[in-house]
Write a protein that holds these residues in place. Structure first.
Motif, short mmCIF file in Angstrom:
data_model
loop_
_atom_site.label_atom_id
_atom_site.label_comp_id
_atom_site.label_asym_id
_atom_site.label_seq_id
_atom_site.Cartn_x
_atom_site.Cartn_y
_atom_site.Cartn_z
N LEU A 35 0.86 -1.30 -0.09
CA LEU A 35 0.08 0.01 0.00
C LEU A 35 0.90 1.01 0.02
N ALA A 36 1.76 1.31 0.70
CA ALA A 36 2.94 2.29 0.85
C ALA A 36 3.44 2.66 -0.38
N CYS A 37 3.86 1.45 -0.99
CA CYS A 37 4.57 1.61 -2.37
C CYS A 37 3.63 2.19 -3.44
N TRP A 38 2.46 1.63 -3.38
CA TRP A 38 1.60 2.18 -4.46
C TRP A 38 1.32 3.69 -4.09
N THR A 39 1.35 4.15 -2.75
CA THR A 39 0.79 5.38 -2.51
C THR A 39 1.73 6.43 -2.85
N TYR A 40 3.12 6.16 -2.67
CA TYR A 40 3.97 7.18 -3.06
C TYR A 40 4.33 7.43 -4.53
N GLY A 41 4.12 8.72 -4.87
CA GLY A 41 4.07 9.03 -5.97
C GLY A 41 2.65 9.48 -6.71
N LEU A 42 1.73 9.23 -5.65
CA LEU A 42 0.31 9.98 -6.09
C LEU A 42 0.47 11.36 -6.22
N ALA A 43 -0.72 11.94 -6.88
CA ALA A 43 -0.77 13.59 -7.07
C ALA A 43 -1.50 13.92 -5.87
N VAL A 44 -0.52 13.50 -4.69
CA VAL A 44 -1.15 14.11 -3.40
C VAL A 44 0.15 14.47 -2.68
N SER A 45 0.07 15.55 -1.62
CA SER A 45 1.13 15.74 -0.98
C SER A 45 1.43 14.71 0.06
N ALA A 46 2.27 14.11 0.04
CA ALA A 46 2.74 13.20 1.04
C ALA A 46 3.92 12.55 1.39
N VAL A 58 7.23 9.69 3.00
CA VAL A 58 7.32 8.31 2.79
C VAL A 58 8.37 8.12 4.17
N PHE A 59 8.40 8.88 5.16
CA PHE A 59 9.31 8.52 6.22
C PHE A 59 8.44 7.64 7.33
N ILE A 60 7.15 8.10 7.51
CA ILE A 60 6.24 7.43 8.31
C ILE A 60 5.87 6.13 7.98
#
Length: 798
Positions: free
Chosen positions: A491-502, A504-506
């Motif tokens: 889920l984290a791998c899929w999420t990083y790179g979305l068009a949202v401010s986010a 990856v540290f946590i």
């Protein structure tokens, strides 16, 4: 190592354009690859190019026949974009600059130094306020969402209609994320992601468009609130670093170009050199606000972000970080009605570990190193999967509407997977005084018990990390932690790179804390004496550090951040060993996540060292040539025509002086920038006007600073036909002492000069000080060490 045989063929850009055929489509499907006549925004005129650089292999007839054909370029990292310009980190010491510096008294310089400390204090204060604002809103919005879903789950469990709870959870997640994705995709795309790669590029000397604008800050703050409240596998720390950098860029200029407000302060700092130092302080203040780690913030800025450093900058950045942490703690303590105790060290409060639980034995050191290797392997897998996912997004999900739909899909899937994992989990734990769960779910557990899987999924990521660190032994069973690690990793791998401010540290810390605690639980079962193994929370801490280090490849700064965030120095040595191991193992398979995304954006990033096998290359072979130069006294029409030429976007021009005979090439006497020429044309600084009896105001540095950083385009400058015949004297405004190197200087030496001094242009001269070429950022960045030796990246108008 085998000897390297150089195979080069020189050609002009016009020849290259014919040789490349029709070009290769880029990943986004719109651009076409081709070599323009000019190499970059800083280079001059026709440029010689090294076509191939190979190991000493013989060229077969098949290879020779294919040499003129276009080669397929499958990824953006194979290209170097021409759209990026460099920043002027080297001061132009022209006559105006030197006169101003010489007029300034000792007290004036002391006042400037005090002003720098004041600006750093303001940066820390405002960054802390923004962090407090983000923390409070996320806490309120996430609390409302989780309470509503929990009440619905409690109600529907008795009625047997939990599908309604699932739909409610997915709709709430998607709604928050939709808002965050819309403002990023449609209004300010540069605000997407963590922002750390962009700030790293900015501090390296690359001008990333709109990266430190006020609009970017507003979208970044609103976007990260929506992302975290929307339940995505993201964190707030990366956006806080970007936010601090934007605050620093704005405060240090004493005005807002977006709001068109000039407060007439800090005018001396309106140049790239000063702005760079303050942005470094802003990035450190963001780290400090996120983790409550002032020293870690300074080291992060030094190790991961900034390319240029000095001793005084260290103390100013530390001051900004301290102010940021103090401001955040003060306002959060007031918000929580506890002004006498500032217990929350930062946005990410890991909580203090008990000194007894963090005791470790020497026989555990090899185990920690092994966990570091696991973190490196998992980090490399994470980065590889995210790399290919990013390639897919660049190819097929480049439209804003598709980006919003993807973000909403990920939010809905995250809620669905979380609900299914909680629903089928039978890990019931007693709800005792040791557990401090914010939203405990009973679900199908007995009275007085709660679902342990819900502790990890049904919460904000930072609270889940704290639970994995501090919950007592027996709070999770191995199956719960194993399933959570597996699902949250993807889920984290899929999420990083979305068009949202986010960030990856946590998510990285949460994944590592889960499998680290799992190891801590399994160790007693394989040992005859379980008493030799301490609290599994200790292994959760080591696993968190290993996983984060394996993904972002930070060492010293991350060690200090973890120490400051947990409030215990006991594990400084093990964490450092773990992070070093994770970096070594991870680097063997794949680069760090931020470096991957910098390459995928085709940014001309100049690393700290030249490629290891590049000593045989010289400045003559990498420079741009021939060079278009200006005379010391140049015709206005010539300047306007060159600046207006749509096929060029040069930003630096050598100034030369011809000898009396005129039969030899002109010799170098200075360097002038495009921005300076535009200001001169705007104010009509012509020789005829200066000699006339008309009122003429002497141009000052203030005129250049007022135009900074958004210098007007040449198309907005009106020059009449009569004015085109006038002459312009560049002597007073050019830099008479630009950095130069002989044409036989080795590439590593050129590289070291360029990087250490923060140059934008490096003039190459012959033995008689005649200009033979110009080295720019793209001339250096296009060389890298590939799988088959030294390679040259291709240039494209992306």
């Amino acid at each position: 190592m085998a000897n390297i045989t150089k195979k080069v063929s020189w050609s002009s850009r016009a020849d290259d354009s014919n040789a490349t055929g029709e070009g290769t489509p880029l990943l986004n499907g719109f651009e076409q690859l081709g070599y323009p006549r000019q190499q970059s925004g800083e280079s001059i005129s026709q440029v010689g190019r090294v076509n191939t650089v190979d190991m000493d292999e013989e060229i077969t007839s098949d290879e020779d026949s294919l040499r003129g054909q276009p080669k397929e370029i499958t990824h953006n990292e194979k290209l170097l974009s021409l759209k990026y310009e460099s920043l002027d980190y080297d001061n132009s010491e022209n006559q105006l600059f030197l006169e101003e510096e010489r007029r300034m008294s000792y007290m004036g310089f002391r006042c400037l130094e005090i002003s720098r400390w004041v600006v750093c204090g303001l940066i820390g204060f405002l960054t802390g306020l923004i962090a407090c604002f983000i923390d409070i809103l996320v806490e309120q919005l996430a609390g409302l969402k989780y309470r509503a879903v929990k009440e619905n789950i409690v109600k529907c469990t008795a009625e047997g209609s939990l599908s309604i709870s699932l739909i409610l959870w997915a709709v709430l997640n998607s709604s928050f994320v939709m808002v965050g994705a819309i403002i990023v995709a449609f209004f300010e795309p540069i605000a997407g992601g963590s922002g750390i790669p962009q700030i790293k590029c900015y501090l390296n000397g690359v001008k990333i468009p709109r990266v430190v604008r006020l609009k970017t800050l507003m979208v970044k703050v609103a976007g990260v609130i929506c992302s975290v409240a929307g339940g995505l596998a993201v964190g707030k720390e990366g956006p806080m670093i970007h936010s601090g950098a934007v605050v620093a860029a704005g405060v240090s200029q004493g005005r807002s170009t977006s709001l068109k407000r000039d407060f007439k302060i800090f005018e001396y700092f309106r140049r790239d050199t000063e702005k760079r130092d303050f942005v470094s302080a802003g990035a450190a203040a963001g780290v400090s606000a996120a983790f409550g780690a002032p020293v870690g913030g300074v080291l992060f800025s030094l190790e991961e972000a900034a390319s240029y450093w000095n001793q005084m900058l260290t103390w100013r950045i530390f001051f900004a970080s301290m102010i940021s942490t103090f401001t955040l703690n003060l306002f959060l303590s007031v918000y929580h009605n506890n002004p006498g105790e500032m217990s929350n060290p930062g946005l990410i409060n890991f909580g203090s570990f008990d000194s007894k639980s963090l005791e470790y034995k020497l026989y555990e050191i090899p185990l920690f190193i092994g966990m570091g290797a696991i973190g490196g392997l998992l980090g490399a897998l994470f980065n590889t999967l995210n790399y290919w996912l990013t390639i897919f997004r660049i190819r097929y999900i480049h439209r804003p509407c598709l980006q919003v739909m993807e973000a909403m899909l990920v939010a809905a899937v995250t809620a669905t997977v979380s609900f299914i994992m909680i629903y089928f989990s039978n890990d019931c734990q007693p709800l005792g005084p040791d557990q401090a769960e914010d939203y405990p779910l009973q679900l199908f557990c007995a009275d007085g018990e709660y679902n342990s899987m819900a502790t990890t999924f049904f919460n904000t990521p930072e609270r889940s990390v704290r639970s994995l660190f501090h919950n007592p032994p027996g709070s999770y069973n191995p199956l719960t932690l194993g399933m959570f690690t597996l699902t949250y990793f993807f889920l984290a791998c899929w999420t990083y790179g979305l068009a949202v401010s986010a960030g990856v540290f946590i998510p990285s810390l949460l994944i590592g804390a889960a499998w680290g605690r799992l190891i801590g639980i399994l160790l007693p079962s394989i040992s005859s004496s379980s008493s030799i193994w301490a609290d599994p929370g200790k292994y959760a801490l080591i696993g968190a550090a290993a996983q984060l280090g394996g993904i972002v490849r930070m060492t010293l700064s991350l060690t200090v951040i973890m120490i400051e965030a947990t409030g215990n120095v006991t594990y400084g040595l093990p964490i450092m060993l773990v992070l070093m191991t994770a970096k070594i193992v991870g680097d063997y398979f794949e680069e760090g996540l931020y470096d991957i995304h910098i390459k995928l954006q085709s940014v001309p990033f100049v690393h700290s060292e030249a490629p290891a096998t590049s000593h045989w290359l010289t400045a003559r072979e990498v420079m741009s040539s021939p060079v278009t130069s200006f005379n010391r006294i140049e015709k206005v029409g010539t300047i306007v025509d060159l600046l207006s030429n749509t096929s060029t976007n040069h930003n630096g021009f050598p100034v030369v002086v011809n000898n009396a005979a005129g039969d030899e090439p002109a010799k170098l006497c200075g360097l002038i920038l495009r921005s300076q020429l535009i200001v001169l044309l705007k104010h009509k600084v012509f020789v005829e006007l200066a000699r006339s009896k008309l009122t003429w105001r002497k141009l000052q540095l203030k005129d250049f600073r007022d135009a900074y950083p958004r210098f007007p385009p040449i198309q907005s400058i009106h020059v009449s036909q009569d004015e085109r015949e006038c002459m312009m004297d560049l002597t007073e405004f050019m830099n008479p002492t630009p950095y130069t190197v002989p044409q036989e200087t080795s590439l590593p030496r050129v590289y070291k000069l360029f990087r250490a001094l923060g140059l934008r242009h490096l003039v190459v001269v012959d033995d008689s000080n005649r200009v033979v070429g110009l080295v720019t950022r793209k001339d250096l960045a296009r060389y890298h060490l590939g799988k088959h030796g030294l390679e040259e990246l291709q240039l494209a108008q992306t």
